[in-house]
Design an enzyme around this catalytic site. Structure first.
Site, short mmCIF file in Angstrom:
data_model
loop_
_atom_site.label_atom_id
_atom_site.label_comp_id
_atom_site.label_asym_id
_atom_site.label_seq_id
_atom_site.Cartn_x
_atom_site.Cartn_y
_atom_site.Cartn_z
N GLU A 234 0.93 -1.08 0.21
CA GLU A 234 0.10 0.12 0.07
C GLU A 234 0.88 1.23 0.02
OE1 GLU A 234 -0.72 -2.56 1.96
OE2 GLU A 234 -2.86 -3.25 1.21
N HIS B 146 -11.38 -4.04 9.04
CA HIS B 146 -11.62 -3.80 7.95
C HIS B 146 -13.30 -2.97 7.70
CE1 HIS B 146 -8.96 -7.38 7.26
NE2 HIS B 146 -9.05 -7.18 6.03
#
Lengths: 336, 344
Positions: free
Chosen positions: A68, A137
């Site tokens: 990321e 999440h």
């Protein structure tokens, strides 16, 4: 902003609307390309990129390694040097791994270099709770990025706005962070065909009302509209504003509404403390609308806890329709 | 420790000459020496201005590392891009920036490269391909890979050079960036200027492998080690890496072993290394002295020519500082300018 050339509309899901925006942008501008984890043949964790790789090929729908920080930085570097990358985070939570590139580089590069460059990167963040994916999440951290000058942070709530605001984001010369609520991906709505933009930095009054202003973001716009319907049956007339953009915030629309209704409630999924609602409340306290207030401002935000796994606990973590109805009723009748 | 300048000096003609004498004409070589002087005197001038309170904040000086900056940039065009580091003055000058505008930036003036918004740590000259120094260790690595992705997508034929220090090789960004550059075969050269210390922590204490270049094998790219104080060795390795990049064969990790004479920044008390160590590098391995004697040996320049360069650099530095002093301060009313792109 480009002229609106809306033509016929048809029903699309929020995810389809975003996919269509990306496809149109790639057709219009060869500098536009997509990067992200498993966005190619897999189609993205939420099938937002879907089959775009078949249409545009793997060079324009680029699978990245699970990196990321590096991936976001590559997008920034490509943007500074002339491309128009759209970087998908698989979950918005993973932005935590890339904050260096987002906050220190993308947001500040133009300023640090005295205007010598622009950073036209778009980053997409599937966010929010309601999927049973628990604490890592399910977060709504848009206020984090909203705190950073140099970034623009948007939260479209409808398929129409998702497409139009994403197209506006791609056109924008500065870094735009788009927060997409995962539960909205399947929501359907009327979406114009072809190219159009919805301006960044403009809130939208979704429902007009006289007794109370609710400023809501993302999925909370729909919950607030549902609540407003119930409240109407009780004779409480709620105005619902869809904030749409966290930064730069459309102060004027909110101020005007509060001057009219004399009551303000902020409804958002991110953690209540130091969140988007705090900014709206403070902004109103500093504005001419303060004198019009008939009651204290109310914030309904996420609980001060990580998002839990158990579905009942998960629900209790973020504002729900019943809670909005109750809080609005108290706010309006308590002041009468 | 060998006197590196003598390395290639066996013959004055033919194939045995060091790389740069075969690759570049004499004007270019004299200009390389001039740039090395310009870097050193610029940094000495900046340091003095700092001591006199004309420059605030902090700065990271690269005195002693001039051969690396100049050797790497020698064969690059303005279209080839670099990302730089907090120790980036040398890179900026080697790439072709004007020292007057650099001084103006350090003085916080509107005529500075960043209009007084960046200072030493964000010095950049986009017009000569410098995308900027960086205050974050490892921050430029993914950005360089992104610039190289643009070069590949737009088929520009340009190469991107990513400067970083030994400290950055332990950042996650280093590993992510090298991996992506390798899998996509991007035209980027990763140049590690290993000056032995990340702030106070030696490479031996911070890094599991003896050489930063050893990490190249993990990313299936060549890892090349050169004496970073020898211009020709640096330029030769860089040339090979650039060819490889331009031919679509992907990135190279090039490690320049070098040394900074000054402390990490202005707060450094130099407690982690000995005076003897610093002295040895300064007297035995100074990159400018080594390059000068090599140039004289090969008949590229004589003592008079060297004096002329020193003198002209001295004047350029003086004029630069004067320009910076006389330039206007930014207006506070413009504080928020350049946060976003101005749109019609």
């Amino acid at each position: 902003m480009d002229a609106q050339v809306e033509t016929a509309t048809r029903e699309l899901s929020y995810a389809q609307a975003i996919q269509e925006a990306m496809a149109i942008a790639m057709e219009r501008d060869e500098r536009v390309f997509l990067m992200g984890e498993d966005i190619g043949v897999y189609g993205g964790a939420f099938q937002v990129t879907g089959d775009l790789v078949e249409r545009f090929g793997p060079d324009r729908v680029m699978d990245t390694p699970i990196s990321e920080l590096g991936g976001a930085g590559v997008a920034v570097g490509a943007a500074v040097t002339g491309m128009r990358p759209i970087f998908e985070f698989q979950f918005s939570d993973f932005a935590t791994l890339a904050m260096e590139q987002i906050v220190n580089q993308a947001a500040k590069m133009r300023y640090m270099l005295g205007g010598a460059v622009s950073v036209p990167v778009v980053m997409r963040f599937p966010a929010g709770s309601g999927t049973g994916a628990a604490a890592q999440h399910s977060q709504s951290l848009e206020a984090w990025l909203g705190h950073v000058p140099g970034l623009k942070v948007i939260q479209p709530a409808t398929p129409h706005d998702a497409k139009g605001m994403l197209l506006a984001a791609i056109e924008d010369p500065d870094p735009v962070m788009i927060y997409e609520h995962k539960i909205l991906y399947k929501m359907k709505g009327e979406v114009p065909e072809g190219y159009y933009t919805v301006p960044i930095g403009k809130a939208e009054v979704r429902r007009e009302g006289a007794d109370l202003t609710i400023v809501a973001t993302s999925i909370m716009v729909h919950k607030s509209l549902d609540a407003a319907k119930q409240l109407a049956e009780e004779g409480i007339d709620v105005e619902v504003i869809d904030l749409r953009t966290v930064r730069p915030m459309d102060r004027q629309t909110i101020i005007e509404s509060v001057c009219k209704t004399s009551r303000l409630m902020c409804v958002y999924e991110g953690v209540k403390t130091l969140g988007v609602g705090a900014e709206i409340s403070a902004m109103i306290a500093e504005s001419e609308a303060f004198d019009y207030l008939d009651a204290p401002v109310v914030r309904l935000g996420g609980a001060e806890t990580p998002i839990p796994y158990n579905p009942e606990l998960e629900k209790a973590t973020v504002p729900q329709v019943d809670g909005i109805v109750k809080a609005a009723r108290e706010l309006v009748t308590g002041a009468r | 420790m060998s006197a590196t300048a003598k390395k290639g000096a066996a013959k004055k003609d033919g194939a045995n000459q060091p790389f740069i004498y075969r690759q570049f004409d004499q004007d270019k070589l004299r200009d390389a020496l001039r740039k090395m002087y310009l870097i050193r005197q610029f940094e000495e001038g900046a340091e003095e201005s700092y001591m006199r309170g004309l420059i605030h904040g902090t700065m990271h000086l690269s005195i002693g590392q001039e051969a690396s900056a100049v050797g790497i940039c020698l064969g690059l065009s303005d279209e080839d891009q670099i990302t730089s580091t907090h120790r980036g003055h040398g890179h900026c000058i080697a790439k072709g920036a004007d020292v007057s505008r650099m001084f103006a930036e350090f003085f916080g003036k509107t005529t500075g490269y960043c209009r007084g918004r960046g200072g030493s740590m964000h010095i950049a000259d986009v017009s000569t391909g410098n995308l900027g120094a960086n205050g974050i260790v490892g921050g430029g690595l993914p950005i360089a890979v992104g610039a190289a992705l643009t070069a590949k997508k737009m088929k520009t034929g340009n190469v991107v050079v990513c400067f970083f220090g030994d400290g950055a090789n332990n950042e996650g960004a280093f590993h992510e960036a090298l991996n992506m550059a390798a899998i996509w075969k991007l035209p980027v050269v990763f140049v590690c200027e290993n000056n032995g210390y990340g702030m106070s922590t030696s490479v031996a204490r911070a890094t599991a492998v003896p050489n930063i270049a050893d990490r190249a094998s993990a990313y299936a790219m060549p890892g090349v080690i050169v004496d970073g104080n020898v211009v020709s060795d640096v330029a030769e390795a860089m040339h090979e890496a650039t060819e490889r990049a331009r031919n679509g064969e992907g990135p190279t990790l090039l490690e320049c072993k070098t040394y900074r004479y000054r402390g990490h920044s202005k707060s450094d008390r130099n407690r982690y290394r000995t005076k003897e160590e610093i002295e040895e590098w300064m007297t035995e391995r100074d990159p400018i002295e080594a390059f000068e004697s090599q140039l004289m040996e090969f008949g590229v320049i004589d003592q008079n020519g060297i004096e002329e360069i020193r003198e002209s650099v001295r004047k350029e530095i003086e004029a630069g500082i004067e320009f910076a002093k006389e330039s206007p301060m930014p207006e506070v009313a413009n504080l928020e300018k350049y946060v976003y792109t101005e749109q019609a």
